[in-house]
Scaffold this active site. Structure first.
Site, PDB file in Angstrom:
ATOM      1  N   ASN A  10     -69.579  46.081 -48.198  1.00 34.20           N
ATOM      2  CA  ASN A  10     -70.761  45.957 -47.330  1.00 34.20           C
ATOM      3  C   ASN A  10     -71.746  47.068 -47.715  1.00 34.20           C
ATOM      4  O   ASN A  10     -71.526  48.230 -47.386  1.00 34.20           O
ATOM      5  CB  ASN A  10     -70.314  46.083 -45.871  1.00 34.20           C
ATOM      6  CG  ASN A  10     -71.486  46.073 -44.912  1.00 34.20           C
ATOM      7  OD1 ASN A  10     -72.624  45.814 -45.291  1.00 34.20           O
ATOM      8  ND2 ASN A  10     -71.208  46.355 -43.645  1.00 34.20           N
ATOM      9  N   LYS A  12     -74.650  47.507 -46.622  1.00 38.58           N
ATOM     10  CA  LYS A  12     -75.524  47.873 -45.483  1.00 38.58           C
ATOM     11  C   LYS A  12     -76.977  47.945 -45.958  1.00 38.58           C
ATOM     12  O   LYS A  12     -77.341  47.231 -46.896  1.00 38.58           O
ATOM     13  CB  LYS A  12     -75.040  49.165 -44.822  1.00 38.58           C
ATOM     14  CG  LYS A  12     -73.538  49.107 -44.514  1.00 38.58           C
ATOM     15  CD  LYS A  12     -73.068  50.193 -43.610  1.00 38.58           C
ATOM     16  CE  LYS A  12     -71.569  50.033 -43.389  1.00 38.58           C
ATOM     17  NZ  LYS A  12     -71.031  50.940 -42.397  1.00 38.58           N
ATOM     18  N   HIS A  94     -70.891  42.978 -37.060  1.00 39.01           N
ATOM     19  CA  HIS A  94     -70.615  44.367 -37.457  1.00 39.01           C
ATOM     20  C   HIS A  94     -70.985  45.288 -36.298  1.00 39.01           C
ATOM     21  O   HIS A  94     -71.961  45.041 -35.584  1.00 39.01           O
ATOM     22  CB  HIS A  94     -71.424  44.733 -38.713  1.00 39.01           C
ATOM     23  CG  HIS A  94     -70.958  46.009 -39.308  1.00 39.01           C
ATOM     24  ND1 HIS A  94     -71.344  47.228 -38.806  1.00 39.01           N
ATOM     25  CD2 HIS A  94     -70.091  46.270 -40.319  1.00 39.01           C
ATOM     26  CE1 HIS A  94     -70.735  48.181 -39.496  1.00 39.01           C
ATOM     27  NE2 HIS A  94     -69.978  47.626 -40.419  1.00 39.01           N
ATOM     28  N   GLU A  96     -72.474  47.978 -36.186  1.00 37.64           N
ATOM     29  CA  GLU A  96     -73.854  48.501 -36.217  1.00 37.64           C
ATOM     30  C   GLU A  96     -74.818  47.497 -35.594  1.00 37.64           C
ATOM     31  O   GLU A  96     -75.806  47.877 -34.958  1.00 37.64           O
ATOM     32  CB  GLU A  96     -74.244  48.861 -37.662  1.00 37.64           C
ATOM     33  CG  GLU A  96     -73.548  50.150 -38.085  1.00 37.64           C
ATOM     34  CD  GLU A  96     -73.121  50.219 -39.539  1.00 37.64           C
ATOM     35  OE1 GLU A  96     -73.645  49.441 -40.366  1.00 37.64           O
ATOM     36  OE2 GLU A  96     -72.241  51.049 -39.842  1.00 37.64           O
ATOM     37  N   GLU A 164     -62.620  47.149 -37.569  1.00 35.83           N
ATOM     38  CA  GLU A 164     -63.328  48.369 -37.972  1.00 35.83           C
ATOM     39  C   GLU A 164     -63.507  49.285 -36.765  1.00 35.83           C
ATOM     40  O   GLU A 164     -64.451  49.110 -35.990  1.00 35.83           O
ATOM     41  CB  GLU A 164     -64.715  48.011 -38.521  1.00 35.83           C
ATOM     42  CG  GLU A 164     -64.686  47.101 -39.729  1.00 35.83           C
ATOM     43  CD  GLU A 164     -65.924  47.280 -40.605  1.00 35.83           C
ATOM     44  OE1 GLU A 164     -65.742  47.435 -41.808  1.00 35.83           O
ATOM     45  OE2 GLU A 164     -67.059  47.292 -40.088  1.00 35.83           O
ATOM     46  N   GLY A 170     -68.068  55.416 -41.671  1.00 36.40           N
ATOM     47  CA  GLY A 170     -69.025  56.367 -42.245  1.00 36.40           C
ATOM     48  C   GLY A 170     -68.757  57.812 -41.844  1.00 36.40           C
ATOM     49  O   GLY A 170     -69.588  58.685 -42.061  1.00 36.40           O
ATOM     50  N   SER A 210     -64.158  54.150 -43.587  1.00 36.20           N
ATOM     51  CA  SER A 210     -63.838  55.249 -44.500  1.00 36.20           C
ATOM     52  C   SER A 210     -62.736  54.927 -45.509  1.00 36.20           C
ATOM     53  O   SER A 210     -61.962  55.808 -45.900  1.00 36.20           O
ATOM     54  CB  SER A 210     -63.511  56.529 -43.720  1.00 36.20           C
ATOM     55  OG  SER A 210     -64.647  56.927 -42.955  1.00 36.20           O
TER      56      SER A 210
HETATM   57  O1  LIG Z   1     -68.713  49.655 -41.774  1.00 37.77           O
HETATM   58  C1  LIG Z   1     -67.988  49.610 -42.762  1.00 37.77           C
HETATM   59  C2  LIG Z   1     -67.864  48.383 -43.569  1.00 37.77           C
HETATM   60  O2  LIG Z   1     -68.445  47.303 -42.932  1.00 37.77           O
HETATM   61  C3  LIG Z   1     -67.238  50.808 -43.191  1.00 37.77           C
HETATM   62  O3  LIG Z   1     -68.125  51.747 -43.672  1.00 37.77           O
HETATM   63  P1  LIG Z   1     -67.575  53.056 -44.447  1.00 37.77           P
HETATM   64  O4  LIG Z   1     -66.591  52.537 -45.470  1.00 37.77           O
HETATM   65  O5  LIG Z   1     -68.792  53.673 -45.053  1.00 37.77           O
HETATM   66  O6  LIG Z   1     -66.903  53.885 -43.419  1.00 37.77           O
END
Ligand SMILES: O=C(CO)COP(=O)(O)O
Length: 248
Positions: A10, A12, A94, A96, A164, A170, A210
């Site tokens: 992803n 983003k 997601h 976010e 997640e 992140g 992560s």
């Molecule tokens: O949100 C994520 C994948 O959709 C995970 O992000 P990170 O791997 O940067 O922690």
């Protein structure tokens, strides 16, 4: 039926034409484990560039899609537009989007229903916040998200679940293998109890938060972890090591 290991990237809201071309070049040159299904998800603007330059066999996903066929929905993108561009997957729900863009469990479930009924495969995301985890509510939160999905879905064959935990996204704070396995097992049990044995057995459950080339090997050995949804590391050459983690 054995569940095929799955690694999603992803991106983003990251990348530029030149950096995304570099990622595609690296993937095109890489020796990737044929036992792993790979799907990458750049932002909308780069979907076509990636689809047209990426080798066949690696799928491309949008990061979101709307639940209407077409019309006056400024800023949205439809399922048919994605399919027209050779995009067969989307991420939905997601954290976010759930938190920053206020998408509710019901909105995410409705979009998932529309997308799957119209031929897209969906990486459907769920997971708890740090506050919810510390209050001992992880399984309750994830079960509620699953129940909202179940209320709208009858065909689960086009859904991959990504667990997640928000506190691990992140942050560099990966869930321990035990923490991840515990929730993945609970999700599979939920599917068994509330949907069917077959759906529980066949649905892939990915871990996201992560994930990197160092921690993926241990996580991949857990019985209920069927792959990863990778954020930050999917923008780096290390993504290839994560795709090949079963060989570690
Ligand atoms: O949100 C994520 C994948 O959709 C995970 O992000 P990170 O791997 O940067 O922690």
């Amino acid at each position: 039926m054995a569940r095929k290991f799955f690694v999603g990237g992803n991106f983003k809201m990251n990348g530029s034409i030149s950096s995304i071309k570099e990622i595609v070049d690296n993937l095109n040159k890489a020796e990737l484990d044929p036992n792993v299904e790979v799907v990458v998800s750049p932002s909308y603007l780069y979907l076509l560039l990636v689809r047209e330059s990426l080798r066949p066999g690696i799928e491309v996903a949008a990061q979101n899609v709307f639940d209407k066929p077409n019309g006056a929905f400024t800023g949205e993108i439809s399922v048919s537009q994605l399919k027209d561009s050779g995009i067969n997957w989307t991420i939905l729900g997601h954290s976010e989007r759930r938190t920053i863009l206020r998408e509710t469990d019901e909105v995410v479930a409705r979009k998932t229903k529309y997308a799957t009924e119209n031929g897209l495969s969906v990486i459907w995301c769920c997971g708890e916040s740090l506050e919810e985890r510390e209050a001992g509510k992880t399984i309750e939160v994830v079960s509620k998200q699953l129940a909202a999905l179940k209320a709208q879905i009858s065909d689960w064959s086009k859904i991959v679940i990504a667990y997640e935990p928000i506190w691990a996204i992140g942050t560099g704070k990966v869930a321990t293998t035990e923490q991840a396995q515990e929730v993945h097992k609970a999700i599979r049990e939920w599917l068994k109890t509330n949907v069917s044995d077959k759906v529980a057995e066949e649905t892939r459950i990915l871990y996201g938060g992560s994930v990197n080339e160092k921690n993926c090997g241990e996580l991949s050995k857990q019985p209920d972890i069927d792959g990863f949804l990778v954020g930050g590391a999917s923008l780096k050459p290390a993504f290839i090591d994560i795709v090949n983690c079963l060989k570690q």
